[in-house]
Scaffold this motif. Sequence first.
Motif, PDB file in Angstrom:
ATOM      1  N   THR A 158      57.823  50.374  47.039  1.00 32.99           N
ATOM      2  CA  THR A 158      56.988  51.091  46.085  1.00 32.99           C
ATOM      3  C   THR A 158      55.532  51.104  46.528  1.00 32.99           C
ATOM      4  N   MET A 159      54.863  52.207  46.311  1.00 35.94           N
ATOM      5  CA  MET A 159      53.420  52.309  46.558  1.00 35.94           C
ATOM      6  C   MET A 159      52.656  52.480  45.243  1.00 35.94           C
ATOM      7  N   LYS A 160      53.355  52.198  44.147  1.00 30.95           N
ATOM      8  CA  LYS A 160      52.707  52.334  42.840  1.00 30.95           C
ATOM      9  C   LYS A 160      51.470  51.439  42.755  1.00 30.95           C
ATOM     10  N   TRP A 161      51.584  50.218  43.288  1.00 25.81           N
ATOM     11  CA  TRP A 161      50.450  49.297  43.236  1.00 25.81           C
ATOM     12  C   TRP A 161      49.232  49.885  43.922  1.00 25.81           C
ATOM     13  N   PHE A 162      49.436  50.540  45.087  1.00 19.14           N
ATOM     14  CA  PHE A 162      48.315  51.098  45.843  1.00 19.14           C
ATOM     15  C   PHE A 162      47.690  52.272  45.103  1.00 19.14           C
ATOM     16  N   PHE A 163      48.521  53.182  44.618  1.00 21.60           N
ATOM     17  CA  PHE A 163      48.000  54.363  43.927  1.00 21.60           C
ATOM     18  C   PHE A 163      47.387  53.991  42.585  1.00 21.60           C
ATOM     19  N   ASP A 164      47.967  52.991  41.927  1.00 19.72           N
ATOM     20  CA  ASP A 164      47.381  52.552  40.658  1.00 19.72           C
ATOM     21  C   ASP A 164      45.992  51.974  40.873  1.00 19.72           C
ATOM     22  N   GLN A 165      45.845  51.086  41.848  1.00 19.72           N
ATOM     23  CA  GLN A 165      44.563  50.395  41.984  1.00 19.72           C
ATOM     24  C   GLN A 165      43.490  51.287  42.597  1.00 19.72           C
ATOM     25  N   TRP A 166      43.867  52.186  43.496  1.00 21.66           N
ATOM     26  CA  TRP A 166      42.859  52.989  44.166  1.00 21.66           C
ATOM     27  C   TRP A 166      42.581  54.327  43.497  1.00 21.66           C
ATOM     28  N   PHE A 167      43.589  54.948  42.949  1.00 20.69           N
ATOM     29  CA  PHE A 167      43.420  56.310  42.429  1.00 20.69           C
ATOM     30  C   PHE A 167      43.477  56.407  40.904  1.00 20.69           C
ATOM     31  N   ARG A 168      44.149  55.474  40.238  1.00 19.37           N
ATOM     32  CA  ARG A 168      44.346  55.592  38.794  1.00 19.37           C
ATOM     33  C   ARG A 168      43.550  54.564  37.986  1.00 19.37           C
ATOM     34  N   THR A 169      42.875  53.626  38.657  1.00 19.27           N
ATOM     35  CA  THR A 169      42.091  52.606  37.975  1.00 19.27           C
ATOM     36  C   THR A 169      40.608  52.856  38.197  1.00 19.27           C
ATOM     37  N   ALA A 170      39.818  52.696  37.145  1.00 17.39           N
ATOM     38  CA  ALA A 170      38.387  52.958  37.245  1.00 17.39           C
ATOM     39  C   ALA A 170      37.627  51.800  37.874  1.00 17.39           C
ATOM     40  N   GLY A 171      38.123  50.565  37.714  1.00 14.56           N
ATOM     41  CA  GLY A 171      37.368  49.397  38.137  1.00 14.56           C
ATOM     42  C   GLY A 171      37.492  49.072  39.609  1.00 14.56           C
ATOM     43  N   LEU A 172      36.697  48.079  40.015  1.00 13.63           N
ATOM     44  CA  LEU A 172      36.754  47.527  41.360  1.00 13.63           C
ATOM     45  C   LEU A 172      36.834  46.007  41.262  1.00 13.63           C
ATOM     46  N   PRO A 173      37.431  45.363  42.247  1.00  6.76           N
ATOM     47  CA  PRO A 173      37.574  43.907  42.164  1.00  6.76           C
ATOM     48  C   PRO A 173      36.265  43.169  42.429  1.00  6.76           C
ATOM     49  N   GLN A 174      36.161  42.005  41.833  1.00  7.78           N
ATOM     50  CA  GLN A 174      35.108  41.050  42.155  1.00  7.78           C
ATOM     51  C   GLN A 174      35.802  39.732  42.487  1.00  7.78           C
ATOM     52  N   TYR A 175      35.380  39.095  43.574  1.00  3.03           N
ATOM     53  CA  TYR A 175      36.031  37.876  44.033  1.00  3.03           C
ATOM     54  C   TYR A 175      35.093  36.683  43.937  1.00  3.03           C
ATOM     55  N   SER A 176      35.690  35.541  43.704  1.00  5.42           N
ATOM     56  CA  SER A 176      34.982  34.276  43.736  1.00  5.42           C
ATOM     57  C   SER A 176      35.692  33.366  44.730  1.00  5.42           C
ATOM     58  N   LEU A 177      34.982  32.960  45.763  1.00  4.24           N
ATOM     59  CA  LEU A 177      35.534  32.083  46.785  1.00  4.24           C
ATOM     60  C   LEU A 177      35.136  30.643  46.469  1.00  4.24           C
ATOM     61  N   GLN A 178      36.126  29.799  46.288  1.00  6.68           N
ATOM     62  CA  GLN A 178      35.875  28.388  46.024  1.00  6.68           C
ATOM     63  C   GLN A 178      36.616  27.572  47.085  1.00  6.68           C
ATOM     64  N   TYR A 179      35.889  26.669  47.765  1.00  2.00           N
ATOM     65  CA  TYR A 179      36.516  25.946  48.874  1.00  2.00           C
ATOM     66  C   TYR A 179      35.885  24.574  49.059  1.00  2.00           C
ATOM     67  N   ASP A 180      36.608  23.758  49.830  1.00  2.00           N
ATOM     68  CA  ASP A 180      36.138  22.428  50.192  1.00  2.00           C
ATOM     69  C   ASP A 180      36.506  22.192  51.657  1.00  2.00           C
ATOM     70  N   VAL A 181      35.692  21.444  52.372  1.00  2.00           N
ATOM     71  CA  VAL A 181      35.930  21.148  53.782  1.00  2.00           C
ATOM     72  C   VAL A 181      36.000  19.632  53.960  1.00  2.00           C
ATOM     73  N   ARG A 182      37.039  19.147  54.679  1.00  2.00           N
ATOM     74  CA  ARG A 182      37.132  17.715  54.938  1.00  2.00           C
ATOM     75  C   ARG A 182      37.736  17.471  56.320  1.00  2.00           C
TER      76      ARG A 182
END
Length: 392
Positions: free
Chosen positions: A277-301
């Motif tokens: 299915t390509m519904k996910w691609f067409f929904d997010q790019w062509f049928r949805t008005a919004g855009l994603p915002q990401y938050s990166l949370q990490y730790d280094v050891r």
Amino acid sequence: QYLWEVYQRSPTKKDGTDIPVRVYVDKVSTNTLDQTSLKSMGDLEDRISKREGGARGIRGKQLSSIADQAVNSLNLYREVWGQDYKFAKLDLVDDPMGGFYGQAPASIIYLGFGVFRGEGEVAANMGGGSSLSKFNKDVVPHETGHQWWGSLIGNANNRNYWFIESLTEYSAALFVENVRGRKAYDEKVQDWRRNILRVELLSSVEDGPSLWGGENPQAAYVYNIYDKGPYAFHVMRETFGDEKFFKFLKDLAAEFAEKQIVTSDIQRVAERNFGGTMKWFFDQWFRTAGLPQYSLQYDVRATEDGKWLVEGKVKQRVITGKSETELAGVFFRAIAPLTFVSEDGKQFKSKPVLVEGAETPFKMKLPQKPVQVFFNKDGEILAHDVKVNESW
């Protein structure tokens, strides 16, 4: 009265039939406006009078350049879409009253007189900058693309007009890549990205032609279908690779030549080419008005074997509008690498990370300690700025 009729080397159809390409400019538009300087008010009044009378200072060499662009576009699009240009000839006509624009009915392209002026003249005397210069370089390939998207293949209704412009603009990007190289193509993609992110878009690409788009409705309409739409096809190409993507383009044109279609028709051909299915691609790019915002949370050891473990998660939400309204339960599926910066300032990237849903965990072992970690650093995903070790 038309002064010039320019014939360039003719493009051909698959069977070798020539397609005459002619450029027409009215005689008055060839009257000169050029002067070395304006030394008096009389000089200024004379120039204004000439301009108001239709003098545009168009030169013959500018017609040849426009004809070459049209010829090269016709040949390229025949190969990209796998379908012949459907008409017997192509005429490009100067509009002495228009400034910087193009319009493309079947077999004819109207161009504002500003398109015929040289790059230096546009910058020096016509208020032009880099954006107008880029427009002038791309407008003929774009309008030639409408001979496929608009003339060969149409939209069934106004709500589904978006792909006429989006696929035509993506065609122009392929022309840029073919003539000026991949770097120029990437620069065009980044121009799309900047335009999308600087304007409020409260309607989707699909709804752009029919629904109110935000505080600046005209800009929202333009940036949805001329920027976000073609950007989505760029993402499709990057996600699935050139071989599958260009086969998809050919199958799309072959199936729908001489037909009027809707978004779901394009989705169906994409599913056949990319699998599943390509519904996910067409929904997010062509049928949805919004855009994603990401938050990166990490730790280094440090690890026992002398290496470094980077462990964390990428959180996601989809927002729209200046108020950053969150679309509950809506998430994008996309891929982008993590970028690491070592203590000596060198950068290196991970393999692409698939992010989907509200939260995507990751864990990676590195040979050296990173002092900084980024996600989507080079804009692989069309998204708002990434928050690092903070949330919303």
